[in-house]
Design a protein around this motif. Structure first.
Motif, PDB file in Angstrom:
ATOM      1  N   MET A  77      16.709 -11.959  87.785  1.00  0.00           N
ATOM      2  CA  MET A  77      15.506 -12.068  88.573  1.00  0.00           C
ATOM      3  C   MET A  77      14.584 -13.105  87.944  1.00  0.00           C
ATOM      4  N   ALA A  78      14.177 -14.074  88.751  1.00  0.00           N
ATOM      5  CA  ALA A  78      13.352 -15.161  88.232  1.00  0.00           C
ATOM      6  C   ALA A  78      11.924 -15.121  88.736  1.00  0.00           C
ATOM      7  N   THR A  79      11.576 -14.132  89.536  1.00  0.00           N
ATOM      8  CA  THR A  79      10.196 -14.099  89.998  1.00  0.00           C
ATOM      9  C   THR A  79       9.286 -13.943  88.789  1.00  0.00           C
ATOM     10  N   GLY A  80       8.147 -14.617  88.849  1.00  0.00           N
ATOM     11  CA  GLY A  80       7.239 -14.651  87.717  1.00  0.00           C
ATOM     12  C   GLY A  80       7.436 -15.892  86.873  1.00  0.00           C
ATOM     13  N   ASP A 108      14.359 -21.507  89.052  1.00  0.00           N
ATOM     14  CA  ASP A 108      15.113 -20.410  88.436  1.00  0.00           C
ATOM     15  C   ASP A 108      15.388 -19.256  89.397  1.00  0.00           C
ATOM     16  N   LEU A 109      14.903 -19.338  90.638  1.00  0.00           N
ATOM     17  CA  LEU A 109      15.133 -18.244  91.579  1.00  0.00           C
ATOM     18  C   LEU A 109      16.625 -18.007  91.764  1.00  0.00           C
ATOM     19  N   ASP A 110      16.990 -16.741  91.921  1.00  0.00           N
ATOM     20  CA  ASP A 110      18.395 -16.385  92.028  1.00  0.00           C
ATOM     21  C   ASP A 110      18.608 -15.380  93.157  1.00  0.00           C
ATOM     22  N   LYS A 111      19.847 -15.257  93.579  1.00  0.00           N
ATOM     23  CA  LYS A 111      20.207 -14.345  94.655  1.00  0.00           C
ATOM     24  C   LYS A 111      19.660 -12.952  94.365  1.00  0.00           C
ATOM     25  N   THR A 141      18.746 -15.178  99.474  1.00  0.00           N
ATOM     26  CA  THR A 141      19.975 -14.530  99.952  1.00  0.00           C
ATOM     27  C   THR A 141      21.236 -15.162  99.392  1.00  0.00           C
ATOM     28  N   ASP A 142      21.098 -16.350  98.792  1.00  0.00           N
ATOM     29  CA  ASP A 142      22.267 -16.989  98.193  1.00  0.00           C
ATOM     30  C   ASP A 142      21.829 -18.068  97.213  1.00  0.00           C
ATOM     31  N   ASP A 202      23.191 -27.417  92.686  1.00  0.00           N
ATOM     32  CA  ASP A 202      22.758 -26.047  92.930  1.00  0.00           C
ATOM     33  C   ASP A 202      22.036 -25.957  94.268  1.00  0.00           C
ATOM     34  N   TYR A 203      22.413 -24.971  95.069  1.00  0.00           N
ATOM     35  CA  TYR A 203      21.799 -24.713  96.368  1.00  0.00           C
ATOM     36  C   TYR A 203      21.155 -23.329  96.334  1.00  0.00           C
ATOM     37  N   VAL A 204      20.020 -23.202  97.013  1.00  0.00           N
ATOM     38  CA  VAL A 204      19.344 -21.916  97.138  1.00  0.00           C
ATOM     39  C   VAL A 204      19.002 -21.694  98.612  1.00  0.00           C
ATOM     40  N   VAL A 205      19.267 -20.475  99.096  1.00  0.00           N
ATOM     41  CA  VAL A 205      18.956 -20.096 100.471  1.00  0.00           C
ATOM     42  C   VAL A 205      17.884 -19.007 100.430  1.00  0.00           C
ATOM     43  N   LEU A 206      16.787 -19.269 101.147  1.00  0.00           N
ATOM     44  CA  LEU A 206      15.663 -18.339 101.234  1.00  0.00           C
ATOM     45  C   LEU A 206      15.537 -17.867 102.672  1.00  0.00           C
TER      46      LEU A 206
END
Length: 147
Positions: A1-4, A9-12, A103-104, A112-116
């Protein structure tokens, strides 16, 4: 968990928000002017203004600021794909709650890809008014350097 921490650094599974706010006429008009949406429903009389569908991008930034006080991180994001569904008009003065979830997170061609996925709810009615899915590339580098 990367919140904060930082956005990069956000993660699934990370949950952002909820954050509540009231939609203001200033935001609707200024955003609409910036993206050249000169229709009366976006820049007309205050009581007639509605949220442009793409204004949901500001809610993404609102969630990032709330969940990631460290900022964006060491590298910029490239926002390259999104989908927005609007279920009913969002009007100036509406009290809204926005929530997001990563979500991913995956790698493709060394990037690196991030899906919100976000949901915007009208607090007074409890109804979902907008759903948004956003895909970004983190730490973009050319394919030659990624290999």
């Amino acid at each position: 968990m990367a919140t904060g921490g930082v956005v990069s650094d956000l993660d699934k599974g990370d949950v952002l928000g909820p954050v509540e706010y009231t939609l203001s006429p200033f935001v609707v008009r200024e955003y609409s002017h910036a993206v050249e949406m000169h229709h009366p429903c976006f820049q007309g009389r205050e009581g007639d203004l509605v949220m442009p569908p793409t204004l949901i991008h500001l809610d993404k930034l609102r969630l990032y600021k709330h969940a990631c006080p460290g900022g964006t991180g060491p590298s910029a994001r490239i926002h390259f794909e999104y989908n927005v569904e609007v279920f009913e008009p969002v009007r100036v003065g509406d009290r809204l709650s926005v929530r997001g979830e990563i979500t991913d997170r995956y790698q493709k061609n060394g990037r690196d890809y991030v899906v919100l996925q976000m949901e915007l709810t009208n607090v007074a009615t409890g109804r979902l008014v907008v759903r948004y899915v956003d895909r970004v590339i983190l730490a973009y580098r050319s394919a030659e350097k990624a290999a």
